[in-house]
Design an enzyme around this catalytic site. Structure first.
Site, mmCIF file in Angstrom:
data_model
loop_
_atom_site.group_PDB
_atom_site.id
_atom_site.type_symbol
_atom_site.label_atom_id
_atom_site.label_comp_id
_atom_site.label_asym_id
_atom_site.label_seq_id
_atom_site.Cartn_x
_atom_site.Cartn_y
_atom_site.Cartn_z
ATOM 1 N N TYR A 153 0.848 -1.191 0.000
ATOM 2 C CA TYR A 153 0.000 0.000 0.000
ATOM 3 C C TYR A 153 0.883 1.240 0.000
ATOM 4 C CZ TYR A 153 -4.130 -2.716 1.228
ATOM 5 O OH TYR A 153 -5.167 -3.599 1.226
ATOM 6 N N TYR A 174 -0.157 -9.932 0.717
ATOM 7 C CA TYR A 174 0.871 -9.370 1.590
ATOM 8 C C TYR A 174 0.809 -10.041 2.959
ATOM 9 C CZ TYR A 174 -3.023 -6.374 3.122
ATOM 10 O OH TYR A 174 -4.228 -5.900 3.568
ATOM 11 N N HIS A 216 -10.594 -3.176 -1.367
ATOM 12 C CA HIS A 216 -11.541 -2.637 -0.388
ATOM 13 C C HIS A 216 -12.528 -1.708 -1.088
ATOM 14 C CE1 HIS A 216 -8.984 -3.886 3.004
ATOM 15 N NE2 HIS A 216 -7.980 -3.557 2.212
#
Length: 188
Positions: free
Chosen positions: A63, A102, A117
């Protein structure tokens, strides 16, 4: 008394994560995908005008934020977030790259499967659903600590997007169909 969302709040590339953070002439790195579907109420009716925000890790599973601790490479042309507004029939679509899995620091060797998401707003900020989408066939789904709290396989399946070869763009992007049901027996 509450905000009304319209297309005038969206930027030209808000629903294109391949390009919306990229430098001119560049694109995000990773397998290209199209995610599409509908936002539905409990009766199966489309929900028009819902603001959808989506965010995800890059193709390496990282991210873009200051507290990210995973050592995977950061793609300078991928911001990992976007948004769109559902059409009159509740449909939506966006382009992105396939996110990578991850590590998850809950256990010794926990990993999150590839996922995206979603935040869906109704006609006001107080009407909000946050959920996520997994990808059909990902072997890490059953090992996901979050999936582990779901009580039925049907609940897991509701969060898993099937590959949609009818919407795939040849030599360009795979497509995944993900309908979001806001409430009721089939809620996502």
């Amino acid at each position: 008394t509450s905000p009304v969302f319209g297309h005038n709040i969206l930027g030209e590339l808000d629903n294109d994560l391949i390009l919306n953070y990229a430098q001119p002439g560049e694109t995000a790195i990773g397998p290209r995908i199209i995610v599409h579907g509908r936002v539905l109420d409990e009766m199966g009716r489309g929900v028009p005008g819902a603001l959808m925000e989506f965010w995800q890790a890059n193709a390496g599973g990282r991210y873009r934020h200051k507290k990210e601790s995973y050592r995977a490479a950061l793609d300078p042309n991928f911001g990992g977030c976007g948004r769109t507004i559902t059409a009159q029939d509740g449909s939506y679509e966006f382009r992105s790259i396939q996110p990578g899995p991850y590590p998850w620091p809950n256990g010794m060797n926990d990993w999150r499967p590839a996922h995206i998401h979603f935040s869906i707003f109704g006609h006001g900020f107080a009407q909000r659903l946050i959920t996520q989408m997994y990808f059909e066939g990902d072997p890490l789904i059953p090992r996901c600590p979050i999936v582990g709290v779901l009580k039925t396989q049907e609940a897991v399946d509701a969060l898993t997007a099937p590959l949609d070869m009818n919407r795939t763009l040849p030599m360009d992007s795979l497509a995944y169909k993900f309908d979001i049901v806001l409430r009721g027996n089939r809620q996502t």
